[in-house]
Structure formats: structure tokens, C-alpha cells
Design an enzyme around this catalytic site. Structure first.
Site, PDB file in Angstrom:
ATOM      1  N   ASP A  16       0.553  -1.342   0.070  1.00  0.00           N
ATOM      2  CA  ASP A  16       0.145   0.085  -0.089  1.00  0.00           C
ATOM      3  C   ASP A  16       0.866   1.324  -0.179  1.00  0.00           C
ATOM      4  O   ASP A  16       0.419   2.105  -0.916  1.00  0.00           O
ATOM      5  CB  ASP A  16      -0.719  -0.148   1.201  1.00  0.00           C
ATOM      6  CG  ASP A  16      -1.580   1.271   1.390  1.00  0.00           C
ATOM      7  OD1 ASP A  16      -2.467   1.531   0.555  1.00  0.00           O
ATOM      8  OD2 ASP A  16      -1.297   2.013   2.513  1.00  0.00           O
ATOM      9  N   LEU A  17       1.789   1.402   1.014  1.00  0.00           N
ATOM     10  CA  LEU A  17       2.722   2.448   0.888  1.00  0.00           C
ATOM     11  C   LEU A  17       3.347   2.649  -0.245  1.00  0.00           C
ATOM     12  O   LEU A  17       3.639   3.882  -0.733  1.00  0.00           O
ATOM     13  CB  LEU A  17       3.609   2.356   2.107  1.00  0.00           C
ATOM     14  CG  LEU A  17       4.655   3.713   2.469  1.00  0.00           C
ATOM     15  CD1 LEU A  17       3.658   4.882   3.126  1.00  0.00           C
ATOM     16  CD2 LEU A  17       5.651   3.261   3.205  1.00  0.00           C
ATOM     17  N   ASP A 179      10.715   8.964   9.306  1.00  0.00           N
ATOM     18  CA  ASP A 179       9.696   9.556  10.290  1.00  0.00           C
ATOM     19  C   ASP A 179       9.006  10.807   9.244  1.00  0.00           C
ATOM     20  O   ASP A 179       9.601  11.767   8.893  1.00  0.00           O
ATOM     21  CB  ASP A 179      10.332  10.487  11.499  1.00  0.00           C
ATOM     22  CG  ASP A 179       9.180  10.811  12.228  1.00  0.00           C
ATOM     23  OD1 ASP A 179       8.186  11.187  12.044  1.00  0.00           O
ATOM     24  OD2 ASP A 179       9.394  10.625  13.704  1.00  0.00           O
ATOM     25  N   HIS A 180       7.777  10.427   8.657  1.00  0.00           N
ATOM     26  CA  HIS A 180       7.209  11.358   7.664  1.00  0.00           C
ATOM     27  C   HIS A 180       7.013  12.777   8.048  1.00  0.00           C
ATOM     28  O   HIS A 180       7.021  13.617   7.267  1.00  0.00           O
ATOM     29  CB  HIS A 180       6.386  10.699   6.850  1.00  0.00           C
ATOM     30  CG  HIS A 180       5.056  10.400   7.551  1.00  0.00           C
ATOM     31  ND1 HIS A 180       4.721   9.550   8.292  1.00  0.00           N
ATOM     32  CD2 HIS A 180       3.932  11.602   7.585  1.00  0.00           C
ATOM     33  CE1 HIS A 180       3.458   9.661   8.977  1.00  0.00           C
ATOM     34  NE2 HIS A 180       3.269  10.837   8.489  1.00  0.00           N
ATOM     35  N   HIS A 242       6.989  11.001  16.258  1.00  0.00           N
ATOM     36  CA  HIS A 242       6.883  12.262  15.585  1.00  0.00           C
ATOM     37  C   HIS A 242       6.751  13.405  16.786  1.00  0.00           C
ATOM     38  O   HIS A 242       7.204  14.386  16.446  1.00  0.00           O
ATOM     39  CB  HIS A 242       5.396  12.592  14.902  1.00  0.00           C
ATOM     40  CG  HIS A 242       5.033  11.301  14.074  1.00  0.00           C
ATOM     41  ND1 HIS A 242       5.926  10.847  13.137  1.00  0.00           N
ATOM     42  CD2 HIS A 242       3.798  10.471  13.865  1.00  0.00           C
ATOM     43  CE1 HIS A 242       5.406   9.629  12.488  1.00  0.00           C
ATOM     44  NE2 HIS A 242       4.194   9.647  12.918  1.00  0.00           N
ATOM     45  N   LYS A 338      -7.018  10.224  17.970  1.00  0.00           N
ATOM     46  CA  LYS A 338      -7.991   9.970  16.935  1.00  0.00           C
ATOM     47  C   LYS A 338      -9.548  10.397  17.171  1.00  0.00           C
ATOM     48  O   LYS A 338      -9.787  10.512  18.303  1.00  0.00           O
ATOM     49  CB  LYS A 338      -7.977   8.188  16.448  1.00  0.00           C
ATOM     50  CG  LYS A 338      -6.750   8.151  15.840  1.00  0.00           C
ATOM     51  CD  LYS A 338      -6.767   6.739  15.141  1.00  0.00           C
ATOM     52  CE  LYS A 338      -5.451   5.992  14.771  1.00  0.00           C
ATOM     53  NZ  LYS A 338      -4.747   6.829  13.524  1.00  0.00           N
TER      54      LYS A 338
HETATM   55  P1  NAD Z   1       1.281  -3.915   3.151  1.00  0.00           P
HETATM   56  O1  NAD Z   1       1.072  -4.878   4.084  1.00  0.00           O
HETATM   57  O2  NAD Z   1       0.566  -3.062   2.225  1.00  0.00           O
HETATM   58  O3  NAD Z   1       2.546  -4.381   2.290  1.00  0.00           O
HETATM   59  C1  NAD Z   1       3.560  -5.531   2.804  1.00  0.00           C
HETATM   60  C2  NAD Z   1       4.403  -5.870   1.501  1.00  0.00           C
HETATM   61  O4  NAD Z   1       5.395  -6.704   1.960  1.00  0.00           O
HETATM   62  C3  NAD Z   1       3.900  -6.586   0.512  1.00  0.00           C
HETATM   63  O5  NAD Z   1       4.507  -6.040  -0.972  1.00  0.00           O
HETATM   64  C4  NAD Z   1       3.912  -7.883   0.516  1.00  0.00           C
HETATM   65  O6  NAD Z   1       3.982  -8.804  -0.560  1.00  0.00           O
HETATM   66  C5  NAD Z   1       5.332  -7.976   0.820  1.00  0.00           C
HETATM   67  N1  NAD Z   1       5.624  -9.269   1.861  1.00  0.00           N
HETATM   68  C6  NAD Z   1       5.273  -9.589   3.031  1.00  0.00           C
HETATM   69  N2  NAD Z   1       5.591 -10.784   3.420  1.00  0.00           N
HETATM   70  C7  NAD Z   1       6.721 -10.776   2.801  1.00  0.00           C
HETATM   71  C8  NAD Z   1       7.897 -11.833   2.354  1.00  0.00           C
HETATM   72  N3  NAD Z   1       8.125 -12.586   3.426  1.00  0.00           N
HETATM   73  N4  NAD Z   1       8.778 -11.569   1.668  1.00  0.00           N
HETATM   74  C9  NAD Z   1       8.777 -10.537   0.605  1.00  0.00           C
HETATM   75  N5  NAD Z   1       7.700  -9.697   0.766  1.00  0.00           N
HETATM   76  C10 NAD Z   1       6.767  -9.569   1.554  1.00  0.00           C
HETATM   77  O7  NAD Z   1       2.109  -2.823   4.035  1.00  0.00           O
HETATM   78  P2  NAD Z   1       2.385  -1.087   3.789  1.00  0.00           P
HETATM   79  O8  NAD Z   1       1.112  -0.494   4.290  1.00  0.00           O
HETATM   80  O9  NAD Z   1       2.726  -0.994   2.403  1.00  0.00           O
HETATM   81  O10 NAD Z   1       3.252  -0.940   4.911  1.00  0.00           O
HETATM   82  C11 NAD Z   1       4.869  -1.115   4.599  1.00  0.00           C
HETATM   83  C12 NAD Z   1       5.741  -0.473   5.832  1.00  0.00           C
HETATM   84  O11 NAD Z   1       5.382   0.931   5.772  1.00  0.00           O
HETATM   85  C13 NAD Z   1       5.483  -1.007   7.098  1.00  0.00           C
HETATM   86  O12 NAD Z   1       6.453  -0.934   7.925  1.00  0.00           O
HETATM   87  C14 NAD Z   1       4.308   0.027   7.759  1.00  0.00           C
HETATM   88  O13 NAD Z   1       4.448   0.085   9.332  1.00  0.00           O
HETATM   89  C15 NAD Z   1       4.832   1.287   7.309  1.00  0.00           C
HETATM   90  N6  NAD Z   1       3.982   2.493   7.216  1.00  0.00           N
HETATM   91  C16 NAD Z   1       2.911   2.472   6.101  1.00  0.00           C
HETATM   92  C17 NAD Z   1       1.881   3.471   6.090  1.00  0.00           C
HETATM   93  C18 NAD Z   1       0.898   3.444   5.350  1.00  0.00           C
HETATM   94  O14 NAD Z   1       0.193   4.229   4.866  1.00  0.00           O
HETATM   95  N7  NAD Z   1       0.509   2.085   4.438  1.00  0.00           N
HETATM   96  C19 NAD Z   1       2.225   4.820   6.678  1.00  0.00           C
HETATM   97  C20 NAD Z   1       3.529   4.675   7.556  1.00  0.00           C
HETATM   98  C21 NAD Z   1       4.201   3.448   7.621  1.00  0.00           C
END
Ligand code: NAD
Length: 490
Positions: A16-17, A179-180, A242, A338
Site C-alpha cells: 500500500d505505501l 519519520d514522515h 513524531h 484519533k
Molecule cells: P502492506 O501490507 O500493504 O505491504 C506489505 C508488502 O510486504 C507487500 O508487498 C507484501 O507482498 C510484502 N511481503 C510480505 N511478506 C513478505 C515476504 N516474506 N517476503 C517478501 N515480501 C513480503 O504494507 P504497507 O501498508 O505498504 O506498509 C509497509 C511499511 O510501511 C510498514 O512498515 C508500515 O508500518 C509502514 N507504514 C505504512 C504506512 C501506510 O500508509 N500504509 C504509513 C506509515 C508507515
């Protein structure tokens, strides 16, 4: 614009990110000219995608983020993207990745500069870093940088274990802890405001400042993130990172120069003088909350995937004290939560009132002067406001508070890079100013751990605030006890 040569490898490249933020931000850097011919992007995750599908996804994510994007440029841009299905726990896969990385390095002449971005579940961070090193993926001629997403541990011990793993593969100056908030324009502007203005920095101490207030207010509830959020809570999710970063920038001494190393030294010094509370002090100086229903919203405990008896904090307010010459006696009040009234981040610096109010003499000792307040608006709009006292027009002599306001205009706003764009740019440049160092992270956890441990040992009476309010009554009482109040109220 400076053009950089680098090969990016995104772990969690289908997540997602990556889709929502990272690829669109990279495209913006491309459009600005920071990336030219000599870059390549390797996306990796477990999904069995191929290059063509990956490029389609990236194109869509650019379109979704920037409806007006030049899609011809995007077409050229995505030709630099490659995909490799990879399980990060399977060491054998790294050999395949190594071959591909070396091939792309040659093909795009990226000079051995490698950025490994871990955008996946934190439990993999340590393992990936160690495998990158042991399987020979770190560059021998160029630079290797590791970017990691939050959270960095769940307490001091887990953060330390993670850091020990990372340090087994990368040096501190190769590790970029995201840290965005630090990518936000106004957070960086704190430094310009403080150190670029005589009248600000000369009053920036306990002789003239009465208290400082930091509010990170969210309107949304937990949404679909209960799996993560219910195990984290507001204290760990927002304060440890943050808020601590904002506080340390407000509290730090003037750096010798505006370089990443100099700024870090001062932030760390500030955090070292932050008073770590005893459990009894923590109980007095920190309060927590959990949102309850209103006409349109449900209780936190009735949100999807939240346990019915959850004791998780969706709100926290606290008072921080620095034991140093500049700040002794000046509380820094912080709050975040929140389902509050609105979505915004602001800092209110409240100055002391004049020692004597000559306008109140001789009839009454009740001063009519309002305090000077310098407000720094961080989001949604960047800006400042300064509250001063001025004479009310007319025959009599009365004063009233007036406001000098500055808001970033639309043109400036368009020039303002998104946090992730800025942070990716900093990573290319090798500038760590806007990333958290290990020392900062460790001091922040040491402070937060006492409070979290205390809370874990007690059962709170939740819910204790109504959705759409500014938190529980205890948050207001925290300041009332000190004969103060939040500047921003409903
Ligand atoms: P997500 O669950 O959408 O994506 C996880 C990714 O990891 C996927 O591409 C998945 O295929 C991959 N993955 C999982 N297990 C795996 C494995 N064993 N080998 C290889 N790939 C594997 O997660 P996200 O929301 O994109 O978040 C990613 C990071 O960013 C996390 O650390 C989260 O805390 C941080 N984060 C996310 C957001 C956000 O808005 N989504 C905001 C701040 C921080």
C-alpha cells in the site's frame, strides 16, 4: 536540479505505501530532474508479478496521485522499473536478486549507488538487512543506504535488538529511519524561524516563554488498521516518534551549522536533558483516552477487529520537562488522538505576560493583557500567527489581542514537496537531517517506556471522550492544575 544516479530496491514493492506514496514521489523527483537516465527501480515482494504488470501498477499509482501528470513522461519513467518475486526469509533468493542488481547497475550506469527501501512488516527489517550484507548485495564501489519505515521497535528493548541487527550490516550513517513528519515543510521551517530571526531566538527560553503546546489532531478513527493500531496506541504510534522529533527541534540549542551531523548532535543533547519520569511522575503528567460514540461514529471498541475490552489509548496528553538552563520550569504540553474535532497539527508557543500591566493600574490588579502566542501551523496549511496586544481604537484606553498571520499561498504550496518526495530526495543526496538517529530513537523509547509500562499495569475506564471533541477532561485538567489552558479549544 541535481541529477542523481542510483538503483532503488523496494522491499514490499507491491504494498500500500509503495503504491500510494513511494512511486508517485519518485515520479515527482523524475519530473523535477533529480532522476535522469541513470536510475533503476527494482520492486520486490512475494506476489508473482512480472515487469509489465509492475509497470502498469506504477503508472496507475502515478495517475491516481497526479491526475494532471505528463503520462508520456510516465511512460519513459516506468521503463526503469523491474520486478522480482522474492521471499525475504529465503536466503537462496538473494543470489537471484544480486545478479539482477548488478545487471541493472551496469545497464543504467548507477555507479554502484544502492538504496534499499524496506516498506514491509517491521519484523522483517533485521533479517533483510543481515541477508543483504551476507549475500553480497551491498555495493563495493558506490554507496549503500538502508531506508526503513516505522515503527522502530515497540519499546526500548525491541528497538535495541532491531538496531543491533541493522548495525550488523549497515553503519549509522547508512541507515535512514523514516519519520514522515520530518519531511513536512513546516517542521523544517522551525529551524528557519528560530535561527533566522533575532527576535525569535533571543526570546526562546524560560525567561520569556511560559509554556509550549503541541497538538497533532486526527479526525479519522482507526479505520481498517486495528490489527496494528490496537497493539500500538497513540503513545507509541505518535508520541515516541513524531512528537519527540518536533519537541527536540523546538528545544534544541543552536547547531554550529545547518548540517545533518550538527543538527543531530543538538537534538540528541536536548533529548538527553528531557526528564525521564518515575512511574509516580508519569501517572501525574500523562493522561490517556479512548474515543466513544457520538451521533455518527461508534465506540473504538466497536470498530472492526478491535477487541471489545480493548484498553488501547487512542488519545494521549502529557507534560514534558527539560532539565537544562534554557528550559528549566517551562512545560511542553503535547497531545494527540484519533476522532478529535479536526485534522491539524499546530505548535503554540505561549509567552509570559509583561511583569507589570500598567494599563490595569490603579483600579484593579486584574490584567487584561492576553499572552503573546506564536502559533506554527504545520498542517493542513503551513503558516505562522503571532498574537500581540494592541490598543482598541477609540477614546478610552483598552487593549485587545490582534493577530499577524502568514499562510503559505497556493503557488508556494505547489512548490512544496510531499514528505516522501523530500525524504527520498534526502536519501539520494545522503542527507540525514530529516531522519531519526539511533540515539534519538533510544532516548525517546526510554522516556515512553515508563508511561507505557504504567498504563499496561492498570485497567482504564474507557471510553472517556466523545468522538469529535478534543479528548478527555483529564487533558484539560492537566493544564488547569498548572493554571494554564490549551490555546486551541473548541
Ligand atoms: P502492506 O501490507 O500493504 O505491504 C506489505 C508488502 O510486504 C507487500 O508487498 C507484501 O507482498 C510484502 N511481503 C510480505 N511478506 C513478505 C515476504 N516474506 N517476503 C517478501 N515480501 C513480503 O504494507 P504497507 O501498508 O505498504 O506498509 C509497509 C511499511 O510501511 C510498514 O512498515 C508500515 O508500518 C509502514 N507504514 C505504512 C504506512 C501506510 O500508509 N500504509 C504509513 C506509515 C508507515
Amino acid at each position: 536540479a541535481t541529477e542523481y544516479s542510483s538503483l532503488f530496491t523496494f522491499f514490499g514493492g507491491t504494498g500500500d505505501l509503495a503504491k500510494r506514496k513511494l512511486y508517485p514521489s519518485l515520479f515527482k523527483l523524475y519530473v523535477r530532474g533529480n532522476l535522469g537516465e541513470h536510475f533503476a527501480v527494482l520492486g520486490t515482494a512475494r506476489d508473482s508479478w512480472d515487469d509489465a504488470h509492475f509497470r502498469d501498477v506504477v503508472t496507475e499509482s502515478i495517475q491516481a496521485d497526479q491526475p494532471d501528470a505528463d503520462m508520456h513522461a510516465a511512460e519513459v519513467f516506468v521503463k526503469h522499473f523491474y520486478y522480482l518475486a522474492h521471499d525475504v526469509t529465503d536466503k537462496a533468493h538473494y543470489a537471484v536478486m544480486k545478479d539482477l542488481v548488478e545487471k541493472l547497475d551496469k545497464q543504467y550506469e548507477t555507479k554502484g549507488n544502492r538504496i534499499f527501501y524496506l516498506s514491509m512488516a517491521p519484523r522483517f527489517f533485521g533479517e533483510v538487512a543481515l541477508n543483504l550484507k551476507s549475500e553480497g548485495l551491498l555495493s563495493e564501489d558506490g554507496s549503500s543506504r538502508l531506508v526503513i519505515e516505522k515503527p522502530f521497535g515497540t519499546d526500548f528493548d525491541t528497538a535495541k535488538t532491531l538496531n543491533d541487527q541493522l548495525s550488523g550490516a549497515f553503519t549509522e550513517n547508512q541507515i535512514y529511519r523514516i519519520d514522515h513528519y520530518l519531511g513536512k515543510e513546516m517542521v523544517q521551517n522551525i529551524q528557519a524561524l528560530r535561527f533566522g530571526n533575532t527576535f525569535v531566538e533571543s526570546l526562546w527560553n524560560n525567561r520569556y516563554i511560559d509554556n509550549v503546546q503541541i497538538t497533532l489532531s486526527e479526525k479519522l478513527g482507526v479505520e481498517d488498521r486495528a490489527g496494528y493500531y490496537d497493539t500500538a496506541g497513540a503513545l507509541r504510534d505518535m508520541v515516541q516518534n513524531h512528537i519527540m522529533q518536533i519537541v527536540s527541534q523546538l528545544a534544541m540549542e543552536q547547531p554550529v551549522a545547518f548540517t545533518d551531523a550538527d543538527v543531530r548532535v543538538e537534538k540528541i543533547k536536548a533529548l538527553r536533558s528531557l526528564r525521564v519520569y518515575s512511574p509516580a511522575e508519569a501517572a501525574k503528567n500523562f493522561v490517556r483516552g479512548q474515543y466513544g460514540a457520538n451521533d455518527t461514529e461508534v465506540d473504538y471498541r466497536d470498530e472492526p477487529n478491535v477487541p471489545k475490552d480493548s484498553a488501547n489509548d487512542t488519545f494521549v496528553a502529557g507534560k514534558l520537562l527539560f532539565d537544562n538552563y534554557r528550559w528549566s520550569g517551562v512545560p511542553f504540553y503535547v497531545r494527540t488522538g484519533k476522532r478529535l474535532a479536526d485534522k491539524f497539527t499546530r505548535i503554540d508557543v505561549v509567552f509570559k505576560k509583561p511583569l507589570i500591566d500598567i494599563f490595569a493600574f490603579p483600579q484593579s490588579m486584574n490584567t487584561t493583557l492576553a499572552p503573546n502566542v506564536l502559533t506554527i501551523y504545520v498542517e493542513p496549511n503551513s503558516g505562522f500567527s503571532l498574537q500581540l496586544n494592541a490598543k482598541t481604537a477609540g477614546q478610552g484606553f483598552e487593549t485587545e489581542p490582534i493577530h499577524l498571520d502568514f499562510q503559505q499561498d497556493v503557488a508556494q504550496k505547489e512548490e512544496t514537496p510531499e514528505p516522501y518526495e523530500r525524504l527520498l530526495h534526502d536519501t539520494l543526496k545522503g542527507d540525514q537531517t530529516n531522519f531519526a538517529s539511533w540515539n534519538e530513537v533510544s532516548y525517546a523509547w526510554t522516556f515512553v517506556d515508563v508511561i507505557q509500562k504504567l498504563w499496561d499495569s492498570e485497567t482504564p475506564d474507557f471510553p472517556n471522550y466523545v468522538s469529535g471533541s478534543m479528548g478527555p477532561a483529564a487533558s484539560d485538567e492537566l493544564l488547569q492544575r498548572d493554571h494554564r489552558s490549551w490555546i486551541y479549544r473548541l
